[in-house]
Design a protein around this motif. Structure first.
Motif, PDB file in Angstrom:
ATOM      1  N   ALA B  59       0.837  -1.205   0.000  1.00 12.47           N
ATOM      2  CA  ALA B  59       0.000   0.000   0.000  1.00 12.47           C
ATOM      3  C   ALA B  59       0.866   1.247   0.000  1.00 12.47           C
ATOM      4  O   ALA B  59       0.603   2.213  -0.720  1.00 12.47           O
ATOM      5  N   ALA B  60       1.924   1.218   0.805  1.00 10.12           N
ATOM      6  CA  ALA B  60       2.812   2.373   0.900  1.00 10.12           C
ATOM      7  C   ALA B  60       3.453   2.664  -0.450  1.00 10.12           C
ATOM      8  O   ALA B  60       3.576   3.820  -0.870  1.00 10.12           O
ATOM      9  N   ILE B  61       3.816   1.587  -1.142  1.00  9.76           N
ATOM     10  CA  ILE B  61       4.439   1.769  -2.460  1.00  9.76           C
ATOM     11  C   ILE B  61       3.417   2.334  -3.444  1.00  9.76           C
ATOM     12  O   ILE B  61       3.688   3.289  -4.174  1.00  9.76           O
ATOM     13  N   ALA B  62       2.209   1.770  -3.411  1.00  8.64           N
ATOM     14  CA  ALA B  62       1.174   2.217  -4.343  1.00  8.64           C
ATOM     15  C   ALA B  62       0.858   3.696  -4.126  1.00  8.64           C
ATOM     16  O   ALA B  62       0.560   4.422  -5.059  1.00  8.64           O
ATOM     17  N   ALA B  63       0.935   4.123  -2.878  1.00  7.37           N
ATOM     18  CA  ALA B  63       0.585   5.506  -2.571  1.00  7.37           C
ATOM     19  C   ALA B  63       1.767   6.459  -2.726  1.00  7.37           C
ATOM     20  O   ALA B  63       1.590   7.657  -2.680  1.00  7.37           O
ATOM     21  N   GLU B  64       2.952   5.908  -2.950  1.00  8.47           N
ATOM     22  CA  GLU B  64       4.200   6.685  -3.045  1.00  8.47           C
ATOM     23  C   GLU B  64       4.595   7.351  -1.725  1.00  8.47           C
ATOM     24  O   GLU B  64       5.746   7.360  -1.340  1.00  8.47           O
ATOM     25  N   LEU B  65       3.627   7.886  -1.035  1.00 13.59           N
ATOM     26  CA  LEU B  65       3.893   8.567   0.235  1.00 13.59           C
ATOM     27  C   LEU B  65       3.024   7.931   1.308  1.00 13.59           C
ATOM     28  O   LEU B  65       1.802   8.069   1.266  1.00 13.59           O
ATOM     29  N   ALA B  66       3.620   7.228   2.264  1.00 16.59           N
ATOM     30  CA  ALA B  66       2.813   6.693   3.355  1.00 16.59           C
ATOM     31  C   ALA B  66       3.307   7.248   4.677  1.00 16.59           C
ATOM     32  O   ALA B  66       4.504   7.216   4.958  1.00 16.59           O
ATOM     33  N   HIS B  67       2.382   7.795   5.452  1.00 15.19           N
ATOM     34  CA  HIS B  67       2.739   8.369   6.752  1.00 15.19           C
ATOM     35  C   HIS B  67       2.169   7.508   7.860  1.00 15.19           C
ATOM     36  O   HIS B  67       0.949   7.394   7.964  1.00 15.19           O
ATOM     37  N   PRO B  68       3.014   6.898   8.708  1.00 17.66           N
ATOM     38  CA  PRO B  68       2.444   6.153   9.839  1.00 17.66           C
ATOM     39  C   PRO B  68       1.806   7.132  10.823  1.00 17.66           C
ATOM     40  O   PRO B  68       2.306   8.240  11.020  1.00 17.66           O
ATOM     41  N   CYS B  69       0.694   6.729  11.402  1.00 15.73           N
ATOM     42  CA  CYS B  69       0.029   7.588  12.394  1.00 15.73           C
ATOM     43  C   CYS B  69      -0.797   6.698  13.320  1.00 15.73           C
ATOM     44  O   CYS B  69      -0.826   5.476  13.160  1.00 15.73           O
ATOM     45  N   THR B  70      -1.472   7.308  14.274  1.00 16.30           N
ATOM     46  CA  THR B  70      -2.278   6.524  15.219  1.00 16.30           C
ATOM     47  C   THR B  70      -3.758   6.547  14.809  1.00 16.30           C
ATOM     48  O   THR B  70      -4.181   7.416  14.048  1.00 16.30           O
ATOM     49  N   ALA B  71      -4.508   5.588  15.354  1.00 25.71           N
ATOM     50  CA  ALA B  71      -5.955   5.544  15.104  1.00 25.71           C
ATOM     51  C   ALA B  71      -6.601   6.840  15.574  1.00 25.71           C
ATOM     52  O   ALA B  71      -7.477   7.387  14.906  1.00 25.71           O
ATOM     53  N   SER B  72      -6.133   7.342  16.713  1.00 22.93           N
ATOM     54  CA  SER B  72      -6.781   8.541  17.245  1.00 22.93           C
ATOM     55  C   SER B  72      -6.542   9.747  16.336  1.00 22.93           C
ATOM     56  O   SER B  72      -7.421  10.593  16.162  1.00 22.93           O
ATOM     57  N   GLU B  73      -5.364   9.813  15.677  1.00 19.37           N
ATOM     58  CA  GLU B  73      -5.143  10.891  14.698  1.00 19.37           C
ATOM     59  C   GLU B  73      -6.105  10.755  13.513  1.00 19.37           C
ATOM     60  O   GLU B  73      -6.659  11.748  13.029  1.00 19.37           O
ATOM     61  N   LEU B  74      -6.299   9.520  13.042  1.00 23.90           N
ATOM     62  CA  LEU B  74      -7.210   9.293  11.919  1.00 23.90           C
ATOM     63  C   LEU B  74      -8.625   9.739  12.283  1.00 23.90           C
ATOM     64  O   LEU B  74      -9.337  10.337  11.470  1.00 23.90           O
ATOM     65  N   GLU B  75      -9.019   9.426  13.533  1.00 26.91           N
ATOM     66  CA  GLU B  75     -10.373   9.768  13.974  1.00 26.91           C
ATOM     67  C   GLU B  75     -10.531  11.277  14.146  1.00 26.91           C
ATOM     68  O   GLU B  75     -11.620  11.810  13.948  1.00 26.91           O
ATOM     69  N   GLN B  76      -9.424  11.955  14.500  1.00 27.60           N
ATOM     70  CA  GLN B  76      -9.514  13.412  14.688  1.00 27.60           C
ATOM     71  C   GLN B  76      -9.699  14.167  13.372  1.00 27.60           C
ATOM     72  O   GLN B  76     -10.425  15.148  13.318  1.00 27.60           O
ATOM     73  N   VAL B  77      -9.048  13.696  12.318  1.00 26.32           N
ATOM     74  CA  VAL B  77      -9.127  14.446  11.057  1.00 26.32           C
ATOM     75  C   VAL B  77     -10.267  13.948  10.169  1.00 26.32           C
ATOM     76  O   VAL B  77     -10.748  14.687   9.309  1.00 26.32           O
ATOM     77  N   GLY B  78     -10.707  12.702  10.364  1.00 23.58           N
ATOM     78  CA  GLY B  78     -11.730  12.126   9.494  1.00 23.58           C
ATOM     79  C   GLY B  78     -13.123  12.227  10.082  1.00 23.58           C
ATOM     80  O   GLY B  78     -13.367  12.997  11.013  1.00 23.58           O
ATOM     81  N   THR B  79     -14.051  11.415   9.553  1.00 23.54           N
ATOM     82  CA  THR B  79     -15.438  11.448  10.032  1.00 23.54           C
ATOM     83  C   THR B  79     -15.817  10.166  10.770  1.00 23.54           C
ATOM     84  O   THR B  79     -16.855  10.106  11.409  1.00 23.54           O
ATOM     85  N   PHE B  80     -14.994   9.107  10.661  1.00 26.56           N
ATOM     86  CA  PHE B  80     -15.338   7.845  11.319  1.00 26.56           C
ATOM     87  C   PHE B  80     -15.113   7.974  12.826  1.00 26.56           C
ATOM     88  O   PHE B  80     -14.103   8.534  13.251  1.00 26.56           O
ATOM     89  N   THR B  81     -16.043   7.432  13.624  1.00 26.13           N
ATOM     90  CA  THR B  81     -15.829   7.466  15.064  1.00 26.13           C
ATOM     91  C   THR B  81     -14.745   6.455  15.433  1.00 26.13           C
ATOM     92  O   THR B  81     -14.051   6.627  16.422  1.00 26.13           O
ATOM     93  N   SER B  82     -14.590   5.418  14.613  1.00 25.78           N
ATOM     94  CA  SER B  82     -13.542   4.446  14.870  1.00 25.78           C
ATOM     95  C   SER B  82     -12.858   4.103  13.548  1.00 25.78           C
ATOM     96  O   SER B  82     -13.512   3.696  12.588  1.00 25.78           O
TER      97      SER B  82
END
Lengths: 250, 250
Positions: B59-82
């Motif tokens: 996936a990282a290769i396909a996206a060229e740029l992959a940034h590791p992050c935490t679930a809580s960061e994903l939840e803060q910027v996105g719309t999913f509660t989980s």
């Protein structure tokens, strides 16, 4: 205003265990509340804005007890983000255990979790004249406020029976249809007679292994494109539409 | 981690005006992100948990740029509660203006407001092999995160065209079907040929007056019970299922 006692009670009715203990549930919004009042179901209390009560003077009489309150009070105790009309607190109905009637179509829900899906399915049943839905005991509760909201008054006409499904289906005489991938196409089905059971499985896992041996016909919605699956409410509508079409043209 | 700059950008993409200005949208959750990466759509950035990136090294290769992050960061910027998987930031696609193809079925959405309904309709189109949806310019935006979530990857295959409907429908050659109460039953329709336009109206108000003179056939889902109406997503599925059944058996 909504007294502390009533506010506390209504808030508790968001949860199944308190609905069961109190034998009550609640209905929100103008349309659904008016439908409940017209249905004759026993309304224990009605909370309405001055505007709502002014426009429906008969509603207060039908409910015996009408309490004027504000929209913000309704929104505090209920689940709607906006409700400038009313909330009715209603007694839970008691239905006789399910009994098979020859010629009737019956929906069978095997662990449906999402309240919006259950509400949608109740509305579909009502549209297609299906009077009874059998639910596994772990299907979401029919009197969950989100189910009531998405069923749009159809919960007044369709009876839901929470019973162990394997036990009930083990004794029925009519065919048991199950929605699977790779079954007979609903566009090409031949029915020997009208009526039977239509089993819909859990949103993620489909029909449980326990029920599999009880399915007499596996049916499928033909795919013309590339989507992997359809939502269970959508699948329910398409299957019921096809079975009713076949029943009514035979 | 998700840098401040990216966090601010992703949050802005919740709104249509910023999606338009940046020509970007985002996709949330493991399944949808993997589908986007597999589709070849240009992914500008990928944010994934260590677990997600570990399980999908490609996936990282396909996206060229992959940034590791935490679930809580994903939840803060996105719309999913989980969301313990990933978010992909993707370039908006550009489709050629709609052009009629004889034999194709096309959905026409007249001011659909609810993102869940639009997502459901996109998934139905994909299931039934409908490649194009015409949307009134006031229909909810197809790249709204709630539409993307409920379309379940089908947004990658179905093209949505936002154009003034009266103008487009005024020039088409194939029949224009409109969903109304009291029209021809979809169970009894006779089609002279396969293909045409299927107009679905606004959730509360139905098809607008402006489009009415352009409807060549009014069609209806037969009711067997007492429900007043069906949800627009449900109506869409039943109508398309019937039209595809009639097209494929002729």
């Amino acid at each position: 205003m909504i007294s502390q006692k009533w506010a506390k009670l209504i808030k508790s009715l968001h949860l199944k265990k308190f609905r069961k203990a109190e034998q009550l549930f609640f209905v929100e919004g103008e349309k659904a509340v008016m439908e409940v009042l017209a249905s004759g179901w026993p309304v224990k209390a009605l909370f309405g804005t001055a505007d709502f009560l002014g426009r429906h003077p008969d509603a207060a009489i039908a409910a015996e007890l009408a309490h004027p309150c504000t929209a913000s009070e309704l929104e505090q105790v209920g689940t709607f983000t906006s409700n400038n009309a009313a909330i009715a607190v209603v007694e839970l109905p008691h239905y006789a255990p399910f009994a098979e009637q020859n010629g009737d179509w019956v929906l069978v829900l095997d662990q449906i979790n999402d309240p919006g899906n259950l509400g949608t399915i109740i509305r579909i049943a009502d549209w297609y004249g299906i009077g009874h839905i059998l639910c596994s005991t772990d299907t979401v509760d029919a009197f969950n406020p989100k189910v009531i909201a998405s069923a749009k008054g159809s919960f007044l006409r369709v009876k839901l029976h929470y019973q162990p499904l394997a036990e009930v289906l083990g004794k029925v005489r009519q065919p048991v249809f199950g929605a699977y991938l790779g079954g007979e196409s609903v566009h090409q089905l031949q029915l020997a007679s009208s009526g039977g059971f239509i089993v819909l499985g859990n949103e993620a896992n489909g029909i449980s292994n326990e029920l599999e041996p009880l399915i007499s016909r596996r049916i499928t919605i033909p795919a013309f494109g590339d989507a992997e699956s359809l939502n269970v409410g959508i699948a329910c509508a398409v299957i019921v539409d096809n079975l009713q079409r076949l029943s009514s043209t035979e």
